[in-house]
Write a protein that holds these residues in place. Structure first.
Motif, PDB file in Angstrom:
ATOM      1  N   LYS A 186       0.834  -1.207   0.000  1.00  0.00           N
ATOM      2  CA  LYS A 186       0.000   0.000   0.000  1.00  0.00           C
ATOM      3  C   LYS A 186       0.867   1.255   0.000  1.00  0.00           C
ATOM      4  O   LYS A 186       0.605   2.197  -0.770  1.00  0.00           O
ATOM      5  CB  LYS A 186      -0.922  -0.024   1.223  1.00  0.00           C
ATOM      6  CG  LYS A 186      -1.808   1.186   1.372  1.00  0.00           C
ATOM      7  CD  LYS A 186      -2.856   0.963   2.446  1.00  0.00           C
ATOM      8  CE  LYS A 186      -2.213   0.667   3.789  1.00  0.00           C
ATOM      9  NZ  LYS A 186      -3.236   0.491   4.857  1.00  0.00           N
ATOM     10  N   ARG A 187       1.892   1.277   0.827  1.00  0.00           N
ATOM     11  CA  ARG A 187       2.766   2.454   0.879  1.00  0.00           C
ATOM     12  C   ARG A 187       3.498   2.661  -0.441  1.00  0.00           C
ATOM     13  O   ARG A 187       3.624   3.791  -0.923  1.00  0.00           O
ATOM     14  CB  ARG A 187       3.777   2.279   2.010  1.00  0.00           C
ATOM     15  CG  ARG A 187       3.162   2.396   3.397  1.00  0.00           C
ATOM     16  CD  ARG A 187       4.176   2.058   4.472  1.00  0.00           C
ATOM     17  NE  ARG A 187       3.603   2.213   5.806  1.00  0.00           N
ATOM     18  CZ  ARG A 187       4.176   1.764   6.911  1.00  0.00           C
ATOM     19  NH1 ARG A 187       5.354   1.147   6.833  1.00  0.00           N
ATOM     20  NH2 ARG A 187       3.592   1.936   8.087  1.00  0.00           N
ATOM     21  N   ARG A 188       3.965   1.549  -1.044  1.00  0.00           N
ATOM     22  CA  ARG A 188       4.659   1.642  -2.328  1.00  0.00           C
ATOM     23  C   ARG A 188       3.732   2.170  -3.417  1.00  0.00           C
ATOM     24  O   ARG A 188       4.137   2.978  -4.256  1.00  0.00           O
ATOM     25  CB  ARG A 188       5.222   0.270  -2.698  1.00  0.00           C
ATOM     26  CG  ARG A 188       6.123   0.273  -3.916  1.00  0.00           C
ATOM     27  CD  ARG A 188       6.943  -1.002  -4.012  1.00  0.00           C
ATOM     28  NE  ARG A 188       6.121  -2.197  -3.986  1.00  0.00           N
ATOM     29  CZ  ARG A 188       6.090  -3.070  -2.977  1.00  0.00           C
ATOM     30  NH1 ARG A 188       6.818  -2.872  -1.885  1.00  0.00           N
ATOM     31  NH2 ARG A 188       5.338  -4.150  -3.047  1.00  0.00           N
ATOM     32  N   MET A 189       2.484   1.734  -3.394  1.00  0.00           N
ATOM     33  CA  MET A 189       1.507   2.185  -4.384  1.00  0.00           C
ATOM     34  C   MET A 189       1.263   3.693  -4.266  1.00  0.00           C
ATOM     35  O   MET A 189       1.280   4.414  -5.272  1.00  0.00           O
ATOM     36  CB  MET A 189       0.200   1.420  -4.196  1.00  0.00           C
ATOM     37  CG  MET A 189      -0.916   1.859  -5.130  1.00  0.00           C
ATOM     38  SD  MET A 189      -2.450   0.921  -4.846  1.00  0.00           S
ATOM     39  CE  MET A 189      -2.917   1.551  -3.220  1.00  0.00           C
ATOM     40  N   PHE A 190       1.076   4.169  -3.045  1.00  0.00           N
ATOM     41  CA  PHE A 190       0.778   5.589  -2.874  1.00  0.00           C
ATOM     42  C   PHE A 190       2.010   6.467  -3.134  1.00  0.00           C
ATOM     43  O   PHE A 190       1.863   7.610  -3.587  1.00  0.00           O
ATOM     44  CB  PHE A 190       0.201   5.853  -1.489  1.00  0.00           C
ATOM     45  CG  PHE A 190      -1.259   5.503  -1.376  1.00  0.00           C
ATOM     46  CD1 PHE A 190      -2.204   6.182  -2.134  1.00  0.00           C
ATOM     47  CD2 PHE A 190      -1.683   4.489  -0.549  1.00  0.00           C
ATOM     48  CE1 PHE A 190      -3.546   5.868  -2.049  1.00  0.00           C
ATOM     49  CE2 PHE A 190      -3.019   4.154  -0.457  1.00  0.00           C
ATOM     50  CZ  PHE A 190      -3.963   4.841  -1.212  1.00  0.00           C
ATOM     51  N   ARG A 191       3.205   5.932  -2.872  1.00  0.00           N
ATOM     52  CA  ARG A 191       4.409   6.685  -3.247  1.00  0.00           C
ATOM     53  C   ARG A 191       4.479   6.853  -4.759  1.00  0.00           C
ATOM     54  O   ARG A 191       4.825   7.929  -5.259  1.00  0.00           O
ATOM     55  CB  ARG A 191       5.662   5.966  -2.742  1.00  0.00           C
ATOM     56  CG  ARG A 191       5.985   6.194  -1.289  1.00  0.00           C
ATOM     57  CD  ARG A 191       7.448   5.879  -0.996  1.00  0.00           C
ATOM     58  NE  ARG A 191       7.799   4.515  -1.347  1.00  0.00           N
ATOM     59  CZ  ARG A 191       7.723   3.487  -0.511  1.00  0.00           C
ATOM     60  NH1 ARG A 191       7.287   3.670   0.723  1.00  0.00           N
ATOM     61  NH2 ARG A 191       8.074   2.281  -0.907  1.00  0.00           N
ATOM     62  N   ALA A 192       4.136   5.796  -5.487  1.00  0.00           N
ATOM     63  CA  ALA A 192       4.157   5.870  -6.947  1.00  0.00           C
ATOM     64  C   ALA A 192       3.122   6.851  -7.469  1.00  0.00           C
ATOM     65  O   ALA A 192       3.345   7.531  -8.481  1.00  0.00           O
ATOM     66  CB  ALA A 192       3.919   4.481  -7.541  1.00  0.00           C
ATOM     67  N   LEU A 193       1.990   6.950  -6.775  1.00  0.00           N
ATOM     68  CA  LEU A 193       0.905   7.815  -7.243  1.00  0.00           C
ATOM     69  C   LEU A 193       1.074   9.267  -6.816  1.00  0.00           C
ATOM     70  O   LEU A 193       0.252  10.112  -7.187  1.00  0.00           O
ATOM     71  CB  LEU A 193      -0.440   7.278  -6.728  1.00  0.00           C
ATOM     72  CG  LEU A 193      -0.884   5.934  -7.335  1.00  0.00           C
ATOM     73  CD1 LEU A 193      -2.116   5.409  -6.608  1.00  0.00           C
ATOM     74  CD2 LEU A 193      -1.171   6.083  -8.833  1.00  0.00           C
ATOM     75  N   GLN A 194       2.109   9.578  -6.032  1.00  0.00           N
ATOM     76  CA  GLN A 194       2.352  10.960  -5.643  1.00  0.00           C
ATOM     77  C   GLN A 194       2.826  11.801  -6.813  1.00  0.00           C
ATOM     78  O   GLN A 194       2.711  13.027  -6.788  1.00  0.00           O
ATOM     79  CB  GLN A 194       3.382  11.013  -4.508  1.00  0.00           C
ATOM     80  CG  GLN A 194       2.873  10.460  -3.190  1.00  0.00           C
ATOM     81  CD  GLN A 194       1.641  11.184  -2.681  1.00  0.00           C
ATOM     82  OE1 GLN A 194       1.585  12.423  -2.675  1.00  0.00           O
ATOM     83  NE2 GLN A 194       0.644  10.416  -2.261  1.00  0.00           N
ATOM     84  N   ARG A 195       3.368  11.145  -7.850  1.00  0.00           N
ATOM     85  CA  ARG A 195       3.800  11.861  -9.050  1.00  0.00           C
ATOM     86  C   ARG A 195       2.838  11.521 -10.190  1.00  0.00           C
ATOM     87  O   ARG A 195       2.156  10.484 -10.143  1.00  0.00           O
ATOM     88  CB  ARG A 195       5.221  11.457  -9.421  1.00  0.00           C
ATOM     89  CG  ARG A 195       5.410   9.975  -9.676  1.00  0.00           C
ATOM     90  CD  ARG A 195       6.862   9.652 -10.013  1.00  0.00           C
ATOM     91  NE  ARG A 195       7.046   8.256 -10.363  1.00  0.00           N
ATOM     92  CZ  ARG A 195       7.229   7.278  -9.495  1.00  0.00           C
ATOM     93  NH1 ARG A 195       7.252   7.562  -8.187  1.00  0.00           N
ATOM     94  NH2 ARG A 195       7.396   6.028  -9.899  1.00  0.00           N
ATOM     95  N   PRO A 196       2.767  12.376 -11.211  1.00  0.00           N
ATOM     96  CA  PRO A 196       1.861  12.091 -12.333  1.00  0.00           C
ATOM     97  C   PRO A 196       2.181  10.752 -12.988  1.00  0.00           C
ATOM     98  O   PRO A 196       3.343  10.447 -13.263  1.00  0.00           O
ATOM     99  CB  PRO A 196       2.134  13.255 -13.296  1.00  0.00           C
ATOM    100  CG  PRO A 196       2.662  14.350 -12.424  1.00  0.00           C
ATOM    101  CD  PRO A 196       3.461  13.665 -11.354  1.00  0.00           C
ATOM    102  N   VAL A 197       1.156   9.971 -13.222  1.00  0.00           N
ATOM    103  CA  VAL A 197       1.331   8.657 -13.851  1.00  0.00           C
ATOM    104  C   VAL A 197       0.341   8.524 -15.000  1.00  0.00           C
ATOM    105  O   VAL A 197      -0.659   9.236 -15.074  1.00  0.00           O
ATOM    106  CB  VAL A 197       1.125   7.503 -12.841  1.00  0.00           C
ATOM    107  CG1 VAL A 197       2.170   7.551 -11.751  1.00  0.00           C
ATOM    108  CG2 VAL A 197      -0.275   7.546 -12.248  1.00  0.00           C
TER     109      VAL A 197
END
Length: 231
Positions: free
Chosen positions: A188-199
């Protein structure tokens, strides 16, 4: 019943891994409803420990064409870390295939010799499920011996665990309970870190697809909100 998964597409390996993870998670949850204990194993440095001679010996039993085998052998031997005929490059499409071929020997050992009725493997992560705690514990030395003698692999001692369904079984990014499953905290933490930048929208869709396989309504809402903010 037993199941084995591995990534199969170099261009869509992330999506394939998530789909396989969801499918494997679903299969695992079906099994723990009836079998409350799980022995989880991991192979130490699996890709780096694949023996070229053993791998080729397995392949030649199924491939009769010498030209094809020469081509495959050249691919395998193109990776010689430290000059040793051992190891395949992590992440390559061929490596994903070769590790599944290699560990198919272990799958057959689990099915035919250990007679495990409930077994699932994703690449080098595996789980055996049963009511009998003592029987599961007794499998560890037999598994370790087979991996060492037949495949020259080692179990990862720090990742050898025995859990009950009631306490939750951590496998393939999810923590599984008899009637529901939740996303692993680190995933979950890894997913939200990835989504902090535009994807790309496809990345968001991939995460939503993954979350759709578990009890993750509030997480789905959070991912959708982040996607709207990126627009």
């Amino acid at each position: 019943m037993w199941l084995a998964y591995v990534c199969r597409s170099v261009n869509r390996r992330l999506m394939t891994a998530r789909i396989a993870s969801a499918q494997g998670a679903r299969a695992l949850r079906c099994r723990i409803r009836f079998s409350p204990r799980e022995l989880q194993c991991d192979i130490r440095k699996c890709f780096a420990s694949i023996d070229h001679e053993i791998l080729c010996a397995i392949l030649v039993r199924h491939i009769s064409c010498p030209r094809i085998m020469r081509t495959i052998r050249s691919v395998i031997d193109s990776f010689l870390p430290g000059g040793r005929a051992r190891g395949i490059p992590l992440g390559n499409l061929t490596s994903q295939l070769f590790v599944n071929v290699y560990l198919h020997e272990f799958d057959m050992f689990v099915q035919r010799t250990l007679r495990c009725e409930r077994y699932i493997r994703y690449a080098d992560d595996m789980a055996i499920i049963s009511h009998d705690r003592r029987w599961l514990i007794s499998l560890v030395p037999r598994v370790r011996t087979f991996l060492g003698s037949a495949l020259k692999l080692q179990l990862h001692s720090d990742k050898l665990t025995l859990r009950t369904a009631a306490s939750g079984i951590d496998f393939l990014g999810w923590v599984h309970f008899p009637h529901h499953r939740v996303l692993r905290t680190s995933t979950k933490r890894r997913m939200f870190r990835a989504l902090q930048r535009p994807v790309a929208p496809s990345v968001t869709a991939s995460y939503l697809g993954l979350l759709g396989h578990g009890n993750a309504f509030h997480l789905e809402q959070s991912v959708r909100e982040l996607a709207i903010l990126d627009e």
